[in-house]
Design a protein around this motif. Sequence first.
Motif, short mmCIF file in Angstrom:
data_model
loop_
_atom_site.label_atom_id
_atom_site.label_comp_id
_atom_site.label_asym_id
_atom_site.label_seq_id
_atom_site.Cartn_x
_atom_site.Cartn_y
_atom_site.Cartn_z
N HIS A 157 -2.14 -39.57 8.50
CA HIS A 157 -3.22 -40.48 8.18
C HIS A 157 -2.73 -41.64 7.30
CE1 HIS A 157 -6.51 -37.96 9.82
NE2 HIS A 157 -5.69 -36.97 9.51
N SER A 158 -3.60 -42.58 7.09
CA SER A 158 -3.25 -43.79 6.35
C SER A 158 -3.24 -43.54 4.85
CB SER A 158 -4.26 -44.89 6.67
OG SER A 158 -5.55 -44.53 6.17
N VAL A 159 -2.68 -44.51 4.12
CA VAL A 159 -2.69 -44.45 2.66
C VAL A 159 -4.13 -44.42 2.15
CG1 VAL A 159 -2.12 -45.72 0.56
CG2 VAL A 159 -0.45 -45.55 2.40
N GLU A 160 -5.00 -45.18 2.80
CA GLU A 160 -6.40 -45.22 2.37
C GLU A 160 -7.05 -43.83 2.47
OE1 GLU A 160 -4.98 -47.35 4.44
OE2 GLU A 160 -4.96 -49.12 3.13
N THR A 161 -6.73 -43.10 3.53
CA THR A 161 -7.28 -41.75 3.68
C THR A 161 -6.72 -40.82 2.60
OG1 THR A 161 -7.45 -42.08 6.07
CG2 THR A 161 -7.59 -39.82 5.27
N LEU A 162 -5.44 -40.97 2.31
CA LEU A 162 -4.83 -40.18 1.24
C LEU A 162 -5.51 -40.45 -0.10
CD1 LEU A 162 -0.93 -40.10 1.64
CD2 LEU A 162 -2.45 -38.16 1.24
N ILE A 163 -5.73 -41.72 -0.39
CA ILE A 163 -6.38 -42.09 -1.65
C ILE A 163 -7.77 -41.48 -1.72
CG2 ILE A 163 -7.34 -44.03 -2.97
CD1 ILE A 163 -4.98 -45.71 -1.96
N SER A 164 -8.50 -41.54 -0.63
CA SER A 164 -9.85 -40.96 -0.61
C SER A 164 -9.81 -39.46 -0.84
CB SER A 164 -10.53 -41.26 0.73
OG SER A 164 -10.70 -42.65 0.91
N PHE A 165 -8.84 -38.78 -0.22
CA PHE A 165 -8.74 -37.33 -0.38
C PHE A 165 -8.41 -36.96 -1.82
CE2 PHE A 165 -6.56 -33.23 -0.16
CZ PHE A 165 -7.45 -32.50 0.61
N VAL A 166 -7.52 -37.71 -2.45
CA VAL A 166 -7.16 -37.44 -3.84
C VAL A 166 -8.36 -37.69 -4.76
CG1 VAL A 166 -5.68 -38.15 -5.76
CG2 VAL A 166 -4.71 -37.86 -3.48
N ARG A 167 -9.13 -38.71 -4.47
CA ARG A 167 -10.32 -38.98 -5.28
C ARG A 167 -11.36 -37.88 -5.13
NH1 ARG A 167 -10.63 -45.51 -4.04
NH2 ARG A 167 -9.29 -46.15 -5.80
N LEU A 168 -11.44 -37.29 -3.94
CA LEU A 168 -12.37 -36.18 -3.72
C LEU A 168 -11.85 -34.88 -4.35
CD1 LEU A 168 -13.35 -36.81 0.01
CD2 LEU A 168 -14.84 -37.04 -2.00
N ASN A 169 -10.56 -34.82 -4.60
CA ASN A 169 -9.94 -33.64 -5.22
C ASN A 169 -9.14 -34.11 -6.43
OD1 ASN A 169 -10.34 -31.34 -3.01
ND2 ASN A 169 -9.80 -33.23 -1.94
N PRO A 170 -9.82 -34.46 -7.52
CA PRO A 170 -9.16 -35.13 -8.64
C PRO A 170 -8.05 -34.33 -9.31
CG PRO A 170 -11.41 -34.47 -9.20
CD PRO A 170 -11.27 -34.29 -7.73
N LYS A 171 -8.06 -33.00 -9.14
CA LYS A 171 -6.98 -32.24 -9.79
C LYS A 171 -5.63 -32.48 -9.13
CE LYS A 171 -7.95 -27.85 -7.36
NZ LYS A 171 -8.27 -26.42 -7.59
N LEU A 172 -5.62 -33.13 -7.96
CA LEU A 172 -4.36 -33.49 -7.32
C LEU A 172 -3.69 -34.69 -8.00
CD1 LEU A 172 -5.41 -33.33 -3.55
CD2 LEU A 172 -3.93 -31.70 -4.74
N GLY A 173 -4.50 -35.52 -8.64
CA GLY A 173 -4.01 -36.80 -9.16
C GLY A 173 -2.87 -36.72 -10.14
N PRO A 174 -2.98 -35.93 -11.22
CA PRO A 174 -1.91 -35.93 -12.23
C PRO A 174 -0.55 -35.50 -11.67
CG PRO A 174 -3.92 -34.97 -13.13
CD PRO A 174 -4.16 -35.16 -11.67
N ARG A 175 -0.55 -34.46 -10.83
CA ARG A 175 0.73 -34.00 -10.30
C ARG A 175 1.30 -34.99 -9.29
NH1 ARG A 175 3.67 -30.84 -12.93
NH2 ARG A 175 1.88 -29.47 -13.25
N LEU A 176 0.43 -35.58 -8.47
CA LEU A 176 0.92 -36.58 -7.52
C LEU A 176 1.53 -37.77 -8.25
CD1 LEU A 176 -0.74 -37.68 -4.24
CD2 LEU A 176 0.13 -39.41 -5.80
N LEU A 177 0.88 -38.19 -9.34
CA LEU A 177 1.40 -39.31 -10.12
C LEU A 177 2.75 -38.95 -10.74
CD1 LEU A 177 0.95 -42.14 -11.30
CD2 LEU A 177 -0.25 -41.07 -13.21
N ALA A 178 2.89 -37.71 -11.21
CA ALA A 178 4.16 -37.29 -11.80
C ALA A 178 5.29 -37.30 -10.77
CB ALA A 178 4.01 -35.89 -12.40
N ILE A 179 5.00 -36.83 -9.56
CA ILE A 179 6.03 -36.84 -8.51
C ILE A 179 6.40 -38.27 -8.14
CG2 ILE A 179 6.54 -36.20 -6.12
CD1 ILE A 179 4.67 -33.80 -6.47
N ALA A 180 5.38 -39.11 -7.98
CA ALA A 180 5.63 -40.50 -7.59
C ALA A 180 6.46 -41.24 -8.64
CB ALA A 180 4.31 -41.22 -7.36
#
Length: 346
Positions: A157-180
């Motif tokens: 899927h697109s980056v936009e879909t990924l962003i939407s999924f992370v916003r719907l599952n906010p606990k993904l955000g901190p770890r994703l940011l750390a990896i990035a």
Amino acid sequence: MDEDMLLTGLFSLVQDGLTGSLPLMVQISAEILFSDVLHEIRHPALVWRVNVDDTQQLARVLALQDEGMRFCPALNPGNAVVLDSLQAWQFLACRADCAAPPTGARLIVEGVAGTARQQWPAGTWFKSGALPDDTLPGRDAQDATMQVDLLAIALGHSVETLISFVRLNPKLGPRLLAIANSQAGGLSRPAESAAHALVMLGPQRAGRVAALLALAGTHPTETTRQHAVSALTRALFMGKITRLGAPAENAAAAFEIGLLSVAPHALNLPVDALTRRLGLPPAMARALSAEPSPEGAMLRLAHACETNNADALTVYANATDIPLHQISVAYLDALIAASALDAALI
């Protein structure tokens, strides 16, 4: 992997500094044990995996331990030398078909799958190297579903879909940011949020970072961290080998197969179920299901490098028409690059 090539790469790595909190375990021969090489490459993060078969080898290892080096001998059935010195070891390698020894050492076990892991003491490490036919016991159903969904979105899927999924599952955000923001993410400057990171990464790298998060989970354990690092190592290696001329559809596809090779084990999903859930193309499905294919042979080559299986390494290396020393360098480069991911998963 060729031992001289490995040690040469390790020397450079130690000079540049090792990252991550987990030790780097390196298997060496008795010849290296009695050489001066270990003094030249000594580093607190290194653990030397060695077979201790006689009292002379035992005396050498214990003397080097007194100097501050760390060792992990192998406990094989009938090996009285190691069995009689259990209390001397901080790490101890065990075979999956042996009973757990009475020791306070950190046990390193290879080849244990599913519920068989439950017989080992808490704190045991299970050596990474599982191929797709090996799975783990079940985890929290909600987290497991979220990780599989994230992996599916990351791959297709697109980056936009990924962003939407992370916003719907906010606990993904901190770890994703750390990896990035880690060296593994490869950003030229730090991102300020998960959404910002995904945009900066671009479609391909954003999908790969999200896939690593799906494999590690939002609260990585030592085991899931090993899953993610192993997946990235295989992915980088397979991409490099493809660019060197190995037969495969393309380097990007080989990279994704390397990532996904750990997914059945990490997500506790059989390969056929994972293939259907992710809608994988035929080449990927064949590689993951152990059907004969160029990509599958490359995956076996990666596994041979991981396990130091010289016979298998020779067979699969010959099939690629790539010199063995280039394969060794490619794997070591991938291993070093992937080790940077560990710090982002702590």
